[in-house]
Design a protein around this motif. Structure first.
Motif, mmCIF file in Angstrom:
data_model
loop_
_atom_site.group_PDB
_atom_site.id
_atom_site.type_symbol
_atom_site.label_atom_id
_atom_site.label_comp_id
_atom_site.label_asym_id
_atom_site.label_seq_id
_atom_site.Cartn_x
_atom_site.Cartn_y
_atom_site.Cartn_z
ATOM 1 N N ILE A 225 53.588 3.989 3.734
ATOM 2 C CA ILE A 225 54.513 2.805 4.550
ATOM 3 C C ILE A 225 53.596 1.745 5.318
ATOM 4 C CG2 ILE A 225 55.671 2.987 6.899
ATOM 5 C CD1 ILE A 225 57.023 5.462 5.951
ATOM 6 N N PRO A 226 52.089 2.176 5.691
ATOM 7 C CA PRO A 226 51.374 0.871 6.268
ATOM 8 C C PRO A 226 51.391 -0.281 5.511
ATOM 9 C CG PRO A 226 50.350 3.134 6.549
ATOM 10 C CD PRO A 226 51.430 3.303 5.682
ATOM 11 N N ASP A 227 51.114 0.065 3.989
ATOM 12 C CA ASP A 227 51.133 -1.123 3.107
ATOM 13 C C ASP A 227 52.249 -1.391 2.239
ATOM 14 O OD1 ASP A 227 50.609 1.111 1.632
ATOM 15 O OD2 ASP A 227 48.399 0.278 0.891
ATOM 16 N N LEU B 5 53.041 8.325 7.605
ATOM 17 C CA LEU B 5 52.242 7.728 6.707
ATOM 18 C C LEU B 5 52.808 7.331 5.213
ATOM 19 C CD1 LEU B 5 48.853 9.058 7.273
ATOM 20 C CD2 LEU B 5 49.508 6.998 8.389
ATOM 21 N N CYS B 6 53.834 8.385 4.824
ATOM 22 C CA CYS B 6 54.203 8.174 3.567
ATOM 23 C C CYS B 6 55.632 8.896 3.371
ATOM 24 C CB CYS B 6 53.171 8.431 2.278
ATOM 25 S SG CYS B 6 52.744 10.164 2.689
ATOM 26 N N ILE C 58 67.464 10.961 -6.499
ATOM 27 C CA ILE C 58 66.222 11.653 -5.537
ATOM 28 C C ILE C 58 66.731 13.013 -5.201
ATOM 29 C CG2 ILE C 58 64.863 11.687 -3.522
ATOM 30 C CD1 ILE C 58 64.914 8.688 -3.826
ATOM 31 N N ASP C 59 66.313 14.169 -5.455
ATOM 32 C CA ASP C 59 66.681 15.374 -5.022
ATOM 33 C C ASP C 59 65.664 16.132 -4.111
ATOM 34 O OD1 ASP C 59 64.717 15.937 -6.843
ATOM 35 O OD2 ASP C 59 65.648 17.356 -8.485
ATOM 36 N N PHE C 60 64.624 15.905 -3.989
ATOM 37 C CA PHE C 60 63.678 16.301 -3.095
ATOM 38 C C PHE C 60 62.758 15.167 -2.414
ATOM 39 C CE2 PHE C 60 64.460 20.185 -5.746
ATOM 40 C CZ PHE C 60 64.881 20.796 -4.805
ATOM 41 N N MET C 61 62.654 15.445 -1.095
ATOM 42 C CA MET C 61 61.462 14.415 -0.683
ATOM 43 C C MET C 61 60.835 14.832 0.502
ATOM 44 S SD MET C 61 64.308 11.975 1.541
ATOM 45 C CE MET C 61 63.066 11.128 2.567
ATOM 46 N N TYR C 62 59.711 14.225 1.046
ATOM 47 C CA TYR C 62 59.051 14.684 2.255
ATOM 48 C C TYR C 62 58.716 13.305 2.781
ATOM 49 C CZ TYR C 62 55.047 15.790 5.102
ATOM 50 O OH TYR C 62 54.174 16.043 6.064
ATOM 51 N N GLY C 63 58.585 13.312 4.200
ATOM 52 C CA GLY C 63 58.408 12.265 5.025
ATOM 53 C C GLY C 63 57.469 12.377 6.139
ATOM 54 N N ASP C 64 56.245 11.700 6.527
ATOM 55 C CA ASP C 64 55.874 11.584 7.779
ATOM 56 C C ASP C 64 55.493 10.210 8.020
ATOM 57 O OD1 ASP C 64 53.449 10.788 6.039
ATOM 58 O OD2 ASP C 64 52.607 12.822 6.263
ATOM 59 N N TRP D 73 59.456 9.024 9.460
ATOM 60 C CA TRP D 73 58.461 8.162 9.140
ATOM 61 C C TRP D 73 58.691 6.652 9.933
ATOM 62 C CZ3 TRP D 73 61.920 10.561 6.165
ATOM 63 C CH2 TRP D 73 63.225 10.132 6.197
ATOM 64 N N ILE D 74 59.475 6.858 10.808
ATOM 65 C CA ILE D 74 59.864 5.430 11.667
ATOM 66 C C ILE D 74 59.174 5.842 12.947
ATOM 67 C CG2 ILE D 74 61.608 4.007 12.485
ATOM 68 C CD1 ILE D 74 63.470 4.906 10.110
ATOM 69 N N SER D 75 58.194 5.174 13.257
ATOM 70 C CA SER D 75 57.590 5.131 14.618
ATOM 71 C C SER D 75 58.170 4.520 15.334
ATOM 72 C CB SER D 75 55.863 5.037 14.203
ATOM 73 O OG SER D 75 55.947 3.401 14.016
#
Length: 190
Positions: free
Chosen positions: A135-137, A104-105, A96-102, A180-182
């Motif tokens: 993330i939810p499912d 939901l996903c 993995i060279d790039f990522m984005y997280g929020d 991404w971790i609530s």
């Protein structure tokens, strides 16, 4: 030399045969790890969602228990470790060279790589891959080209992607920094 082997065998038999001794030994090791974390971060960071290192001391970031991102291949590349079944996929995604997280996903870009076995009798080719983990499912979607990926998740998402090292640095500084971790996920895991 003969006596050393006999002594090592006896000690091993004693440790393996006595569950109480083994339990005390593992408690001692875990206590040392907790003390190291406390010295480094000011408090123990030993839960799944707070610990920045895997048991083998490689850097890691939690995603959703038991899924995490870990450094692999001599700690140079990040990989998504899915040690448990995800509803639509098994296995690991790397490098993995790039990522984005929020909240939901998580979005990952895995660059193309070629791997040959130690005797070069088998060569494995893994093409470029775009991965979305909802993330939810805990559902995973894989895309093999950028156009299809952007059409599915949105055209502006690629501009938001950064190196996993960026998120890891945030996580080292603050255990609550991963977007991404609530709080509800953290509370549910305790």
């Amino acid at each position: 030399m003969k006596y050393k082997v006999i002594i090592i065998c006896l000690i091993t038999l004693l440790l393996c045969g006595c569950r109480n001794t083994w339990h005390k030994f593992t408690e001692w090791v875990w206590h040392r790890v907790e003390k190291e974390m406390e010295k480094q971060y000011g408090k123990p960071r030993t839960t799944f969602y707070t610990c920045p290192y895997a048991p083998n001391q490689v850097p890691r970031m939690p995603v959703y228990k038991p899924i995490c991102l870990m450094k692999c291949y001599d700690e140079t590349e990040w990989g998504l470790s899915t040690s448990a079944k995800i509803y639509t996929s098994f296995g690991d995604y790397f490098p993995i060279d790039f990522m984005y997280g929020d909240s939901l996903c998580l979005i990952f870009h895995c660059s193309e790589y070629i791997y040959s076995s130690f005797c070069d009798s088998m060569v494995f080719h893994h093409p470029e891959l775009w991965v979305q983990l909802r993330i939810p499912d805990l559902a995973v979607s894989e895309y093999y080209d950028k156009k299809t990926f952007e059409k599915s998740v949105g055209y502006g998402i690629v501009d938001k992607m950064v190196s996993p090292d960026y998120y890891y640095k945030l996580f080292l500084d603050d255990e609550n920094a991963l977007p991404w971790i609530s709080d509800s996920i953290r509370k549910a895991s305790k």
